[in-house]
Write a protein that holds these residues in place. Structure first.
Motif, mmCIF file in Angstrom:
data_model
loop_
_atom_site.group_PDB
_atom_site.id
_atom_site.type_symbol
_atom_site.label_atom_id
_atom_site.label_comp_id
_atom_site.label_asym_id
_atom_site.label_seq_id
_atom_site.Cartn_x
_atom_site.Cartn_y
_atom_site.Cartn_z
ATOM 1 N N ALA A 23 0.805 -1.218 0.000
ATOM 2 C CA ALA A 23 0.000 0.000 0.000
ATOM 3 C C ALA A 23 0.837 1.267 0.000
ATOM 4 C CB ALA A 23 -0.931 0.008 1.213
ATOM 5 N N SER A 24 2.105 1.167 0.385
ATOM 6 C CA SER A 24 2.964 2.352 0.456
ATOM 7 C C SER A 24 3.740 2.599 -0.833
ATOM 8 C CB SER A 24 3.947 2.223 1.629
ATOM 9 O OG SER A 24 4.766 1.066 1.489
ATOM 10 N N LYS A 25 3.437 1.839 -1.884
ATOM 11 C CA LYS A 25 4.117 2.020 -3.163
ATOM 12 C C LYS A 25 3.335 3.006 -4.040
ATOM 13 C CE LYS A 25 6.138 -2.632 -3.238
ATOM 14 N NZ LYS A 25 6.185 -3.934 -3.945
ATOM 15 N N GLY A 26 4.061 3.717 -4.890
ATOM 16 C CA GLY A 26 3.405 4.627 -5.816
ATOM 17 C C GLY A 26 3.753 6.072 -5.539
ATOM 18 N N LYS A 27 2.997 6.981 -6.122
ATOM 19 C CA LYS A 27 3.243 8.406 -5.940
ATOM 20 C C LYS A 27 3.004 8.785 -4.488
ATOM 21 C CE LYS A 27 2.372 11.445 -8.985
ATOM 22 N NZ LYS A 27 1.748 12.400 -9.927
ATOM 23 N N TYR A 28 3.859 9.646 -3.988
ATOM 24 C CA TYR A 28 3.769 10.032 -2.585
ATOM 25 C C TYR A 28 2.390 10.577 -2.234
ATOM 26 C CZ TYR A 28 8.889 9.705 -2.169
ATOM 27 O OH TYR A 28 10.194 9.271 -2.133
ATOM 28 N N GLY A 29 1.852 11.423 -3.103
ATOM 29 C CA GLY A 29 0.546 12.006 -2.818
ATOM 30 C C GLY A 29 -0.537 10.961 -2.711
ATOM 31 N N ALA A 30 -0.493 9.970 -3.602
ATOM 32 C CA ALA A 30 -1.487 8.894 -3.588
ATOM 33 C C ALA A 30 -1.329 8.036 -2.342
ATOM 34 C CB ALA A 30 -1.351 8.039 -4.838
ATOM 35 N N VAL A 31 -0.094 7.782 -1.938
ATOM 36 C CA VAL A 31 0.165 6.990 -0.725
ATOM 37 C C VAL A 31 -0.372 7.727 0.497
ATOM 38 C CG1 VAL A 31 1.969 6.094 0.799
ATOM 39 C CG2 VAL A 31 2.170 5.803 -1.673
ATOM 40 N N PHE A 32 -0.098 9.025 0.568
ATOM 41 C CA PHE A 32 -0.580 9.836 1.691
ATOM 42 C C PHE A 32 -2.106 9.834 1.738
ATOM 43 C CE2 PHE A 32 -2.144 13.953 3.209
ATOM 44 C CZ PHE A 32 -1.626 13.965 4.495
ATOM 45 N N ALA A 33 -2.738 10.025 0.576
ATOM 46 C CA ALA A 33 -4.200 10.042 0.510
ATOM 47 C C ALA A 33 -4.773 8.682 0.909
ATOM 48 C CB ALA A 33 -4.660 10.417 -0.898
ATOM 49 N N THR A 45 -9.533 12.939 6.693
ATOM 50 C CA THR A 45 -9.833 13.763 5.531
ATOM 51 C C THR A 45 -8.527 14.126 4.826
ATOM 52 O OG1 THR A 45 -11.779 14.717 6.607
ATOM 53 C CG2 THR A 45 -10.889 15.905 4.709
ATOM 54 N N VAL A 46 -8.465 13.906 3.535
ATOM 55 C CA VAL A 46 -7.233 14.131 2.773
ATOM 56 C C VAL A 46 -6.958 15.617 2.608
ATOM 57 C CG1 VAL A 46 -6.063 13.738 0.589
ATOM 58 C CG2 VAL A 46 -7.562 11.975 1.525
ATOM 59 N N ASP A 47 -5.740 16.010 2.938
ATOM 60 C CA ASP A 47 -5.283 17.389 2.737
ATOM 61 C C ASP A 47 -4.689 17.466 1.333
ATOM 62 O OD1 ASP A 47 -3.807 19.797 2.654
ATOM 63 O OD2 ASP A 47 -3.591 19.798 4.838
ATOM 64 N N LYS A 48 -5.439 18.064 0.399
ATOM 65 C CA LYS A 48 -5.008 18.094 -1.000
ATOM 66 C C LYS A 48 -3.743 18.930 -1.194
ATOM 67 C CE LYS A 48 -9.610 17.285 -2.917
ATOM 68 N NZ LYS A 48 -10.683 17.815 -3.805
ATOM 69 N N ALA A 49 -3.535 19.926 -0.354
ATOM 70 C CA ALA A 49 -2.326 20.753 -0.462
ATOM 71 C C ALA A 49 -1.088 19.918 -0.175
ATOM 72 C CB ALA A 49 -2.413 21.941 0.497
ATOM 73 N N ALA A 96 5.091 18.379 7.436
ATOM 74 C CA ALA A 96 3.640 18.596 7.415
ATOM 75 C C ALA A 96 2.898 17.284 7.189
ATOM 76 C CB ALA A 96 3.282 19.599 6.315
ATOM 77 N N ALA A 97 3.450 16.431 6.331
ATOM 78 C CA ALA A 97 2.813 15.135 6.059
ATOM 79 C C ALA A 97 2.816 14.255 7.310
ATOM 80 C CB ALA A 97 3.529 14.431 4.917
ATOM 81 N N ILE A 98 3.935 14.227 8.018
ATOM 82 C CA ILE A 98 4.021 13.412 9.232
ATOM 83 C C ILE A 98 3.097 13.965 10.308
ATOM 84 C CG2 ILE A 98 5.539 12.661 11.108
ATOM 85 C CD1 ILE A 98 7.825 12.573 9.084
ATOM 86 N N ASP A 99 3.056 15.289 10.445
ATOM 87 C CA ASP A 99 2.132 15.902 11.397
ATOM 88 C C ASP A 99 0.690 15.504 11.098
ATOM 89 O OD1 ASP A 99 3.907 17.178 13.033
ATOM 90 O OD2 ASP A 99 3.632 19.178 12.187
ATOM 91 N N ALA A 100 0.325 15.553 9.817
ATOM 92 C CA ALA A 100 -1.042 15.211 9.415
ATOM 93 C C ALA A 100 -1.361 13.759 9.760
ATOM 94 C CB ALA A 100 -1.220 15.458 7.922
ATOM 95 N N LEU A 101 -0.413 12.862 9.497
ATOM 96 C CA LEU A 101 -0.626 11.451 9.826
ATOM 97 C C LEU A 101 -0.779 11.264 11.333
ATOM 98 C CD1 LEU A 101 1.919 9.688 7.414
ATOM 99 C CD2 LEU A 101 -0.568 9.883 7.154
#
Length: 243
Positions: A141-151, A160-164, A202-207
């Motif tokens: 599940a962690s493979k692919g584009k970073y944005g897609a993995v985060f979403a 809720t996904v942060d699109k920014a 910011a990504a880690i904070d969001a997670l």
């Protein structure tokens, strides 16, 4: 235990940035560079002009600035790796508490959710089996584009996904791929490294925020001082005491 240690991943990202910042401060300090280049002794079989000595010292200073730019590229790659590991760990923690979410990430395409009988028989308990499967599913599940993995990680945890952040992560990955696969060497400096760190941070904070809301075990004091999950409290124990 499949807990998500958000504090540790956030610290790793910070140390990536701090390491570059420390070197940047040194190379940007003209007095420090002058002291460093002056520490070299120039030897020659014959007479050497003073201008030549100056030229050699200037060249040495240029080599240091070149090394700084190389380290800037490597720091961005390291920050990306920190995000990759954090996302994988987060997904593993999600799957451990929400096993149903693993279905799409286990087994071949024509048999999603398939678990080999061997894995079932080798597991000593249900928890051990779920933990092993969570690790395997997280790797997929962690493979692919970073944005897609985060979403994906956000949605699986019920957030809720942060699109920014998705957009920033994708831009960072594009830059990372150019550095790694194309040997692209743009003029990267402190600002670019700072921006890369800000994106990963910011990504880690969001997670972590999502994990706290979802009640996932882990360490999230970086976003919530009361969200520390104690694995084992051994304060006050001395040799011979019962745990």
């Amino acid at each position: 235990m499949n807990e998500f240690d958000g504090d540790h991943r956030k610290y790793q990202a910070l140390m990536d940035y701090v390491a570059f910042k420390e070197l940047h401060e040194f190379v940007s300090n003209s007095a420090a560079i002058a002291a460093h280049t002056d520490s070299y002794a120039v030897s020659s079989l014959g007479p050497i002009a003073a201008s030549k000595v100056v030229e050699l010292k200037v060249a040495k200073a240029g080599e240091l600035r070149g090394a700084l730019m190389h380290f800037a590229c490597q720091t961005i790659v390291s920050l990306c790796t920190t995000f990759e590991v954090a996302a994988r760990d987060f997904l593993q923690a999600v799957f451990a508490v929400k096993p149903d979410g693993m279905f799409e990430f286990l087994g071949p395409e024509d048999a999603r959710g398939h678990v080999p009988l061997k894995d079932v028989l080798q597991a000593s308990s249900h928890d051990e089996l779920v933990g092993a499967l969570a690790k395997r599913a997280a790797g997929s599940a962690s493979k692919g584009k970073y944005g897609a993995v985060f979403a994906r990680a956000t949605q699986l945890a019920g957030g809720t996904v942060d699109k920014a952040i998705v957009s920033r992560l994708n831009s960072l990955q594009t830059e990372r791929n150019k550095l790694v696969h194309e040997r692209h060497r743009p003029a990267i400096g402190l600002e670019e490294v700072l921006n890369a760190h800000a994106t990963v941070d910011a990504a880690i904070d969001a997670l972590c925020e999502i994990a706290v809301k979802a009640g996932m075990p882990g360490r999230y004091t970086c976003v919530h001082s009361d969200a520390a999950w104690v694995v084992q409290d051994v304060v006050g124990l001395v040799p011979g005491d019962a745990p």
